[in-house]
Design an enzyme around this catalytic site. Structure first.
Site, mmCIF file in Angstrom:
data_model
loop_
_atom_site.group_PDB
_atom_site.id
_atom_site.type_symbol
_atom_site.label_atom_id
_atom_site.label_comp_id
_atom_site.label_asym_id
_atom_site.label_seq_id
_atom_site.Cartn_x
_atom_site.Cartn_y
_atom_site.Cartn_z
ATOM 1 N N ASP A 1 1.199 -1.508 0.186
ATOM 2 C CA ASP A 1 -0.209 0.215 0.045
ATOM 3 C C ASP A 1 1.166 1.026 -0.250
ATOM 4 O OD1 ASP A 1 -2.404 -2.025 -0.092
ATOM 5 O OD2 ASP A 1 -2.934 -1.337 2.832
ATOM 6 N N TYR B 1 6.488 -9.646 6.955
ATOM 7 C CA TYR B 1 6.372 -8.798 7.414
ATOM 8 C C TYR B 1 7.336 -8.149 8.358
ATOM 9 C CZ TYR B 1 3.276 -7.589 2.966
ATOM 10 O OH TYR B 1 2.923 -6.876 2.036
#
Length: 248
Positions: free
Chosen positions: A52, A110
């Site tokens: 994003d 992540y």
């Protein structure tokens, strides 16, 4: 025709995400422009996944088809001289024509970082969400454990997700403190739109005492985005690495 696989790092602050968009600057568009300048080819690169706006990456992976004869080991230097300073190609190697950076990926990791200092660390402000109030880290870790395994993560993805199903496997997830920084590491076979950020936003409520660790299991089983907490800020999120089978 050759298929080249590249590992790229980028500082996501000034990007509207990795994937090309009609508006705003993206990592994909910058890399494709650099390849066009280098080889004259109009190439579409294939990323291992989208990140994003504002999200960073240490080890994003992409592949692309090219007719260029430039040796694979020279591509990183050649592209880096043509890329902006917030994108760096780390490595390029040739792979089989069947390789696809997203479909061939087996595991992704992540990291989400929280700055727990009284005042924000000015040098880390782009990479950590500042939360100066005390957090119950042990409760957050206990809540995080409920997400390990194969589950339907509908509660922890955006209502705008377009995936056909929300079943994913989380192989490992844990917190690690480093000075005033609190890192959450999470490894899975794939992640949904906003998934890590919604998990973090919900765990922050656990850390604040607004929810109990067991609520994470209840939220997961409820399969409704309305049950989970807010979506955490994007700048604290970093794609660390993408793993592939040894033969890839």
């Amino acid at each position: 025709m050759r298929n080249l696989c590249a590992t790229v790092s980028y500082e996501g602050t000034e990007f509207n995400g990795f994937q090309s968009q009609p508006y705003g600057r993206t990592v994909q568009q910058e890399i494709e422009k650099a390849i066009q300048v280098l080889t004259g080819e109009d190439i579409l690169i294939l990323g291992s996944g989208r990140t994003d706006a504002g999200v960073h990456a240490q080890g994003q992976v992409f592949n692309f088809l090219t007719e260029s004869t430039i040796p694979a080991e020279r591509w990183a230097i050649a592209l880096n001289t043509r890329l902006p300073k917030d994108i760096v190609i780390l490595e390029v190697h040739e792979v089989s024509l069947s390789f696809h950076s997203r479909r061939s990926a087996k595991r992704k990791t992540y990291r989400y970082t929280i700055d727990m200092g009284k005042f924000p660390n000015v040098f880390e402000r782009r990479y950590a969400f500042h939360h100066p109030m005390r957090l119950q880290v042990e409760a957050m870790q206990e809540g995080l454990k409920h997400l390990i395994g194969e589950h339907d993560f509908t509660s922890f993805t955006s209502i705008h997700s377009t995936k056909p199903h929300h079943i994913r496997i989380v192989y490992d997830a844990y917190f690690e403190k480093q000075g005033s920084m609190l890192h959450m590491y999470i490894t899975g076979n794939g992640f949904l739109y906003n998934m890590v950020r919604v998990i973090m936003g919900t765990l922050l409520q656990v850390g604040q005492g607004k929810r109990q660790p067991a609520d994470m299991k209840r939220i997961l089983e409820g399969r409704s985005r309305a049950l989970a907490g807010p979506t955490a800020m994007s700048h604290g999120l970093m794609l660390m690495n993408v793993e592939y089978p040894a033969e890839a």
